[in-house]
Enzyme design. Structure first.
Site: not given
Length: 428
Positions: A26, A31, A124, A170, A172, A314, A345, A386
Site C-alpha cells: 500500500k 506513492r 487525526r 507522523s 507522512q 505500523e 493504537r 492492523r
C-alpha cells in the site's frame, strides 16, 4: 446499515505450515500513484494493491485531473494537465496517505479542492499539513479546526523554498511535501525540527522513488532534504509485496510453532515490514532466504522481547499479539506516535488484550505486556485493519474469540478474511 456480526477467528491446536503471496504494498502503491500523476508522461503499474486506501487515492487523483485505466493487475496513469478550475471534493476515508499527500498536490493546481473523510479521520492530526502549506503561501480554509474537513485553494503554482516542519507525529507530513516539492518553483529545502522522526523507512522509500524518476534529492543527515525543482520522469514499475501485511502470517507461524514461506520477498527494500527478518528471531524464531522467498520458522519457545519500534510502528499491533501469547514479558517502545494513527493504537491494544484477561499496560512511549492465559470474547478493531490482524493472531491460540468488523482489513488487504480462514483451517 446494520453492522456485520463479529467473526469467529480460526483456532489452531497444531502448527501452521504454509506459503503466502501477499498483495502489493500500500505504501509503495500510493506513492507511485502520486508520482505518476505528477510525471512528464504516462506510467504503467504492474501488480499494484487494489484496496480501500488505494481506491481512495485513485479517486482523489482522478478528481484532480489524472486519468487512470485499470486492466486487471495493470494500471496506466496519465498525468493531470493541472488546468482544471472547477471545485472538486476528495474523500480521504481513513487513509493517512490520501489526507496528507494529496493536499500538497492539489496546491499545484488551480481548483478549490475540499478534503473530508470518515468520522475518525476528523480527529487525526492534520494541523501540520495545513500549517506547512500555509507557510508555503497556499490558501487553506479549515474553519480554524486544524483538521478535516478543509479546502485547498490552488493558485496554479507554489513558490517553495526553505521550510521547517515538526513531523514528530507522523513521517507522512515529510513524505507529502517531498513528493510534490520538485513541482514548486524553487523546489523545497525541508528541515524537520521536532523530536526523532518516526517511521523513517517510509521517508527513505519516498526519496528512493523520487530519485528513480530522475528527481535530484539531496539529504543532510536524517532531518534535512533538498528537492530540486524539475520534472518527474514517467516510469513503469512492478509493485513489491506488502511486507507489513506479511507479518500476520509470520505471526501465525510463530504462535503455533510452525513455519511460513513468504513468496517474492525483495532482496532489498525500504518497506518497514522488512524488519520482520529481525523481529521473528527476537521471538526465538528464524528467517532464512530460499531463492526469491523468505521462510520463517518458530523456535522451540516463544520468547518475550524488548523492541524499539520507532521506525516500524505500523507492525506494533501484530507484534503485541505475539507478545501476549509469549513465554515472558515484552516491552515495545518508541511508539508514542501510534496514538495518532487510525485509532489510538496503544490504548486500543491495552483495552482489547486486557478485555480477554491479559495484562497489558501503556507506557509513555509504548507498551508493557505480561502474558497471562486469555479467554474468548469479542476483540474490537476500532475500524483499524492492523487491530483486526492482531485479533486474528490471538484467535489462533484463544478458542471462541470473535473479531468485530474483520472486513476493515480491506483497507490494505482485499479478501483477507477468507484467505486467512482457508489457510488457518487447512490441516487442522
Amino acid at each position: 446499515m446494520t453492522a456485520p456480526l463479529p467473526w469467529l477467528a480460526p483456532f489452531r491446536d497444531s502448527p501452521f505450515e504454509g506459503q503466502v503471496l501477499v498483495p502489493g504494498s500500500k505504501s509503495l502503491t500510493n506513492r507511485v500513484l502520486i508520482l505518476a500523476a505528477l510525471a512528464d508522461g504516462p506510467s504503467v503499474l504492474t501488480r499494484p494493491l487494489g484496496s480501500r486506501d488505494t481506491n481512495l487515492m485513485l479517486a482523489a487523483l482522478t478528481a484532480l485531473g489524472a486519468t487512470i485505466e485499470r486492466d486487471g493487475t495493470t494500471w496506466t496513469v496519465t498525468p493531470s494537465a493541472w488546468d482544471r478550475t472547477e471545485a472538486t471534493e476528495v474523500d480521504c476515508g481513513l487513509a493517512g496517505t490520501v489526507m496528507r499527500f494529496v493536499p500538497a498536490v492539489a496546491a499545484i493546481g488551480r481548483a478549490p479542492v475540499t478534503f473530508d473523510g470518515d468520522e475518525h479521520a476528523r480527529v487525526r492530526p492534520m494541523g501540520t499539513t495545513i500549517a506547512t502549506l500555509r507557510d508555503l503561501g497556499v490558501e487553506i480554509d479549515d474553519g480554524g479546526r486544524g483538521a478535516l474537513p478543509f479546502t485547498v485553494h490552488g493558485a496554479g503554482q507554489v513558490v517553495g523554498g526553505q521550510l521547517e516542519i515538526d513531523a514528530s507525529a507522523s513521517s507522512q507530513f515529510v513524505s507529502a511535501l517531498l513528493l510534490a516539492g520538485s513541482h514548486f518553483d524553487k523546489g523545497l529545502e525541508l528541515r524537520h525540527v521536532g523530536t526523532a522522526l518516526p517511521s523513517m523507512p517510509h521517508v527513505d522509500m519516498t526519496v528512493a522513488e523520487l530519485r528513480r524518476r530522475g528527481v535530484h534529492v539531496e539529504t543532510d543527515g536524517p532531518n534535512s532534504w533538498y528537492v530540486h525543482p524539475g520534472p518527474i520522469g514517467a516510469l513503469d514499475v512492478e509493485i513489491e509485496p506488502d511486507l507489513s501485511n506479511a507479518g500476520v502470517f509470520i505471526a501465525a507461524a510463530l504462535v503455533t510453532g510452525g513455519s511460513v514461506r513468504i513468496r517474492n520477498w525483495p532482496e532489498k527494500t525500504d518497506q518497514a515490514g522488512d524488519a520482520w527478518r529481525t523481529i521473528a528471531p527476537a521471538f526465538g524464531g528464524t528467517a532464512d532466504r530460499d531463492g526469491a522467498d523468505l521462510v520463517f520458522r518458530a523456535g522451540a519457545t516463544l520468547n518475550g522481547v524488548e523492541l524499539d519500534l520507532h521506525d516500524v510502528g505500523e507492525l506494533t499491533p501484530v507484534i503485541a499479539a505475539i507478545a501476549a501469547l509469549s513465554g515472558g514479558p515484552s516491552s515495545l517502545t518508541g511508539i508514542a506516535h501510534l496514538r495518532g494513527h487510525e485509532t489510538d493504537r496503544l490504548k486500543a491494544i491495552v483495552t482489547e488484550v486486557n478485555r480477554l484477561g491479559g495484562d497489558a499496560e501503556e507506557l509513555a512511549d509504548g507498551l508493557l505486556i505480561r502474558p497471562r492465559p486469555l479467554r474468548g470474547g469479542t476483540f474490537h478493531t476500532y475500524d483499524d485493519h492492523r487491530m483486526a490482524h492482531a485479533g486474528v493472531v490471538l484467535g489462533l491460540r484463544v478458542p471462541e474469540l470473535f473479531v468485530e468488523n474483520v472486513v476493515t482489513t480491506v483497507k490494505t488487504y482485499p479478501n483477507f478474511a477468507p484467505v486467512w480462514e482457508r489457510l488457518m483451517m487447512k490441516n487442522t
